[in-house]
Design a protein around this motif. Structure first.
Motif, PDB file in Angstrom:
ATOM      1  N   MET A 103       0.836  -1.202   0.000  1.00 14.39           N
ATOM      2  CA  MET A 103       0.000   0.000   0.000  1.00 14.39           C
ATOM      3  C   MET A 103       0.870   1.251   0.000  1.00 14.39           C
ATOM      4  SD  MET A 103      -3.058   1.217  -0.078  1.00 14.39           S
ATOM      5  CE  MET A 103      -4.150  -0.135   0.438  1.00 14.39           C
ATOM      6  N   PHE A 104       1.958   1.221   0.751  1.00  5.25           N
ATOM      7  CA  PHE A 104       2.860   2.372   0.782  1.00  5.25           C
ATOM      8  C   PHE A 104       3.449   2.618  -0.604  1.00  5.25           C
ATOM      9  CE2 PHE A 104       6.929   4.470   1.387  1.00  5.25           C
ATOM     10  CZ  PHE A 104       6.634   5.463   2.310  1.00  5.25           C
ATOM     11  N   ILE A 105       3.898   1.554  -1.261  1.00  6.09           N
ATOM     12  CA  ILE A 105       4.487   1.689  -2.592  1.00  6.09           C
ATOM     13  C   ILE A 105       3.441   2.145  -3.612  1.00  6.09           C
ATOM     14  CG2 ILE A 105       5.500   0.365  -4.497  1.00  6.09           C
ATOM     15  CD1 ILE A 105       6.964  -1.300  -2.362  1.00  6.09           C
ATOM     16  N   LEU A 106       2.208   1.655  -3.468  1.00  7.61           N
ATOM     17  CA  LEU A 106       1.139   2.081  -4.377  1.00  7.61           C
ATOM     18  C   LEU A 106       0.858   3.571  -4.234  1.00  7.61           C
ATOM     19  CD1 LEU A 106      -1.062   1.320  -6.436  1.00  7.61           C
ATOM     20  CD2 LEU A 106      -2.573   0.815  -4.494  1.00  7.61           C
ATOM     21  N   GLY A 107       0.799   4.047  -2.974  1.00  7.34           N
ATOM     22  CA  GLY A 107       0.534   5.467  -2.758  1.00  7.34           C
ATOM     23  C   GLY A 107       1.695   6.344  -3.180  1.00  7.34           C
ATOM     24  N   ALA A 108       2.902   6.015  -2.639  1.00 10.19           N
ATOM     25  CA  ALA A 108       4.076   6.846  -2.913  1.00 10.19           C
ATOM     26  C   ALA A 108       4.548   6.701  -4.346  1.00 10.19           C
ATOM     27  CB  ALA A 108       5.206   6.470  -1.952  1.00 10.19           C
ATOM     28  N   GLY A 109       4.431   5.486  -4.889  1.00 11.92           N
ATOM     29  CA  GLY A 109       4.975   5.235  -6.212  1.00 11.92           C
ATOM     30  C   GLY A 109       4.016   5.535  -7.346  1.00 11.92           C
ATOM     31  N   VAL A 110       2.816   4.923  -7.297  1.00 11.84           N
ATOM     32  CA  VAL A 110       1.899   5.016  -8.436  1.00 11.84           C
ATOM     33  C   VAL A 110       1.044   6.279  -8.374  1.00 11.84           C
ATOM     34  CG1 VAL A 110       0.020   3.881  -9.667  1.00 11.84           C
ATOM     35  CG2 VAL A 110       1.866   2.509  -8.663  1.00 11.84           C
ATOM     36  N   MET A 111       0.333   6.492  -7.246  1.00 10.76           N
ATOM     37  CA  MET A 111      -0.603   7.610  -7.173  1.00 10.76           C
ATOM     38  C   MET A 111       0.110   8.963  -7.255  1.00 10.76           C
ATOM     39  SD  MET A 111      -3.392   5.985  -7.123  1.00 10.76           S
ATOM     40  CE  MET A 111      -4.571   7.274  -6.783  1.00 10.76           C
ATOM     41  N   ILE A 112       1.174   9.111  -6.481  1.00  4.78           N
ATOM     42  CA  ILE A 112       1.891  10.391  -6.529  1.00  4.78           C
ATOM     43  C   ILE A 112       2.612  10.551  -7.865  1.00  4.78           C
ATOM     44  CG2 ILE A 112       3.756  11.740  -5.496  1.00  4.78           C
ATOM     45  CD1 ILE A 112       2.938  10.714  -2.799  1.00  4.78           C
ATOM     46  N   GLY A 113       3.112   9.455  -8.426  1.00  3.02           N
ATOM     47  CA  GLY A 113       3.732   9.541  -9.747  1.00  3.02           C
ATOM     48  C   GLY A 113       2.772  10.078 -10.792  1.00  3.02           C
ATOM     49  N   LEU A 114       1.524   9.568 -10.788  1.00  4.17           N
ATOM     50  CA  LEU A 114       0.510  10.072 -11.716  1.00  4.17           C
ATOM     51  C   LEU A 114       0.148  11.520 -11.397  1.00  4.17           C
ATOM     52  CD1 LEU A 114      -1.826   6.938 -11.868  1.00  4.17           C
ATOM     53  CD2 LEU A 114      -0.322   7.772 -13.682  1.00  4.17           C
ATOM     54  N   GLY A 115       0.071  11.828 -10.092  1.00  2.00           N
ATOM     55  CA  GLY A 115      -0.245  13.198  -9.696  1.00  2.00           C
ATOM     56  C   GLY A 115       0.810  14.186 -10.164  1.00  2.00           C
TER      57      GLY A 115
END
Length: 404
Positions: A103-115
């Motif tokens: 979940m941490f990697i999904l938030g920090a990696g994917v969601m913020i990357g798209l943001g």
């Protein structure tokens, strides 16, 4: 008698809102290095987990940037920035809830990357470049980037205060709220009042890609930007831990990163200003040489608070100064109609370097117990980028075809 309209007519609101968006977006991102130690220690993770999340963030950011740029070029930056702000805030919140490494990697990696792909310079520069005269584009980019650099300066002490006062989880929640402040600012970035592309620039999406991929200079510019990405993310993520290993506290690391952002206000402004007066690729080469000298001096001298502060000031001169010059070169050669998309492709190379810098720094540390090899790679890449940028020319496609 008629009065000639100002070259900045109609661009003021977009310039202000775009600058503030970069201030928040880049400022929050610049503070992630302060979270590496507290998150890793509190969760019992090695440094590689956090480093991988940030590396993935940069890879997702870069891979999605050409597509968000394409959407912004076609439908306007307003929608892209608004969606990016929401994803950015959601990603920060997901980092804070700590539901496991995935979940941490999904938030920090994917969601913020798209943001980030929706709220940073390829999209903002594309919108602003279509609102100002060609001879003012480099300066406009420099001004916008300077405000973004101030965000990097201001967010570091604020983030450290939040971590101390609220712990790192509370700090991330507060920063998620701040990220959502970019949402109303998105509505200040309007589409261009009138088309500015000339007949040579008014090409289709597919033709623009074929033109870019067929130019040697486009590839040289992209490969040089890889080095920039490696250095920026490696330093931002791993410098606090490196200084802690040398016996220096979090306050020193915060001050060093803040100095980078503070001095880069001047660095990016003058890069944009001089980019309108001198050959941009030549300036890029000198910037990369300056980075190599700054890094080499820092790692060869005994590490102390004074030498760290000098390093922060030196790196600040060159930190994001590459951005207006790189994007300005793309605009000079290919025009502004597809600038967000083409700039996004060049930026993807930057983010491949960012992925390597973020992840490789943690990987090498976990296996060697120090950052010596990673610093060496950063120096070598800087010299490589200086060589790549020197022969690039700023001639437009039309001029290149006439000369062929």
């Amino acid at each position: 008698m008629t009065t000639q309209p100002s070259k900045w007519h109609g661009a003021g609101v977009a310039l202000i809102c775009g600058s503030l968006i970069l201030l928040i977006s880049l400022g929050v991102r610049h503070a992630f290095g302060l979270f590496l130690q507290p998150v890793s220690m509190d969760q019992g993770w090695g440094r590689e987990t956090f480093a991988f999340a940030i590396a993935l963030q940069n890879l997702v950011w870069g891979a999605s940037q050409p597509f968000t740029g394409m959407v912004a070029d076609r439908y306007g930056a307003k929608l892209v920035v608004a969606i990016g702000a929401v994803l950015y805030g959601l990603g920060l919140w997901m980092m804070s809830i700590v539901a496991g490494e995935l979940m941490f990697i999904l938030g920090a990696g994917v969601m913020i990357g798209l943001g980030l792909s929706g709220t940073t310079f390829p999209v903002i520069f594309g919108a602003i470049s279509r609102l100002v005269a060609p001879e003012q584009r480099s300066l406009a980019m420099g001004i916008t980037m300077s405000v973004g650099s101030f965000g990097q300066f201001a967010m570091l002490p604020l983030s450290l205060s939040l971590i101390v006062g609220l712990n790192w989880q509370g700090a991330l929640i507060a920063m998620s709220v701040l990220a959502l402040a970019m949402l109303p600012l998105a509505f200040g970035i309007r589409s261009e009042a009138a088309p500015v592309a000339n007949a040579q620039e008014d090409v289709s999406f597919g033709q623009a890609l074929r033109d870019a991929f067929g130019e040697r200079d486009f590839w040289l510019l992209s490969l040089g930007f890889f080095a920039c990405g490696f250095q920026v993310v490696f330093i931002a993520v791993h410098l606090p831990a490196f200084l802690a290993d040398e016996g220096l506290g979090n306050g020193v690391a915060t001050m060093v990163l803040a100095l980078i952002g503070l001095v880069n206000i001047a660095g990016t402004y003058y890069a944009g200003l001089w980019g309108g007066q001198h050959r941009k690729p030549m300036l890029l080469s000198w910037i990369y040489i300056g980075r190599a000298l700054a890094i080499a001096s820092f790692v060869l001298l005994p590490v102390s608070a004074p030498t760290a502060y000098v390093f922060g000031a030196m790196m600040g001169l060159f930190w994001l100064s590459t951005v207006p010059l790189t994007n300005g070169t793309v605009a000079a050669v290919f025009g502004v109609k597809h600038l967000s998309m083409l700039g996004g492709i060049v930026f993807f190379a930057h983010q491949l370097g960012s992925f390597a810098g973020g992840w490789l720094g943690g990987w090498l540390y976990d296996r060697t117990g120090n950052y010596d090899m990673a610093w060496g790679v950063a120096i070598a890449l800087s010299l490589f980028a200086a060589v790549l940028n020197w022969p690039i020319t700023e001639r437009s496609l039309a001029e290149r075809r006439l000369a062929a």
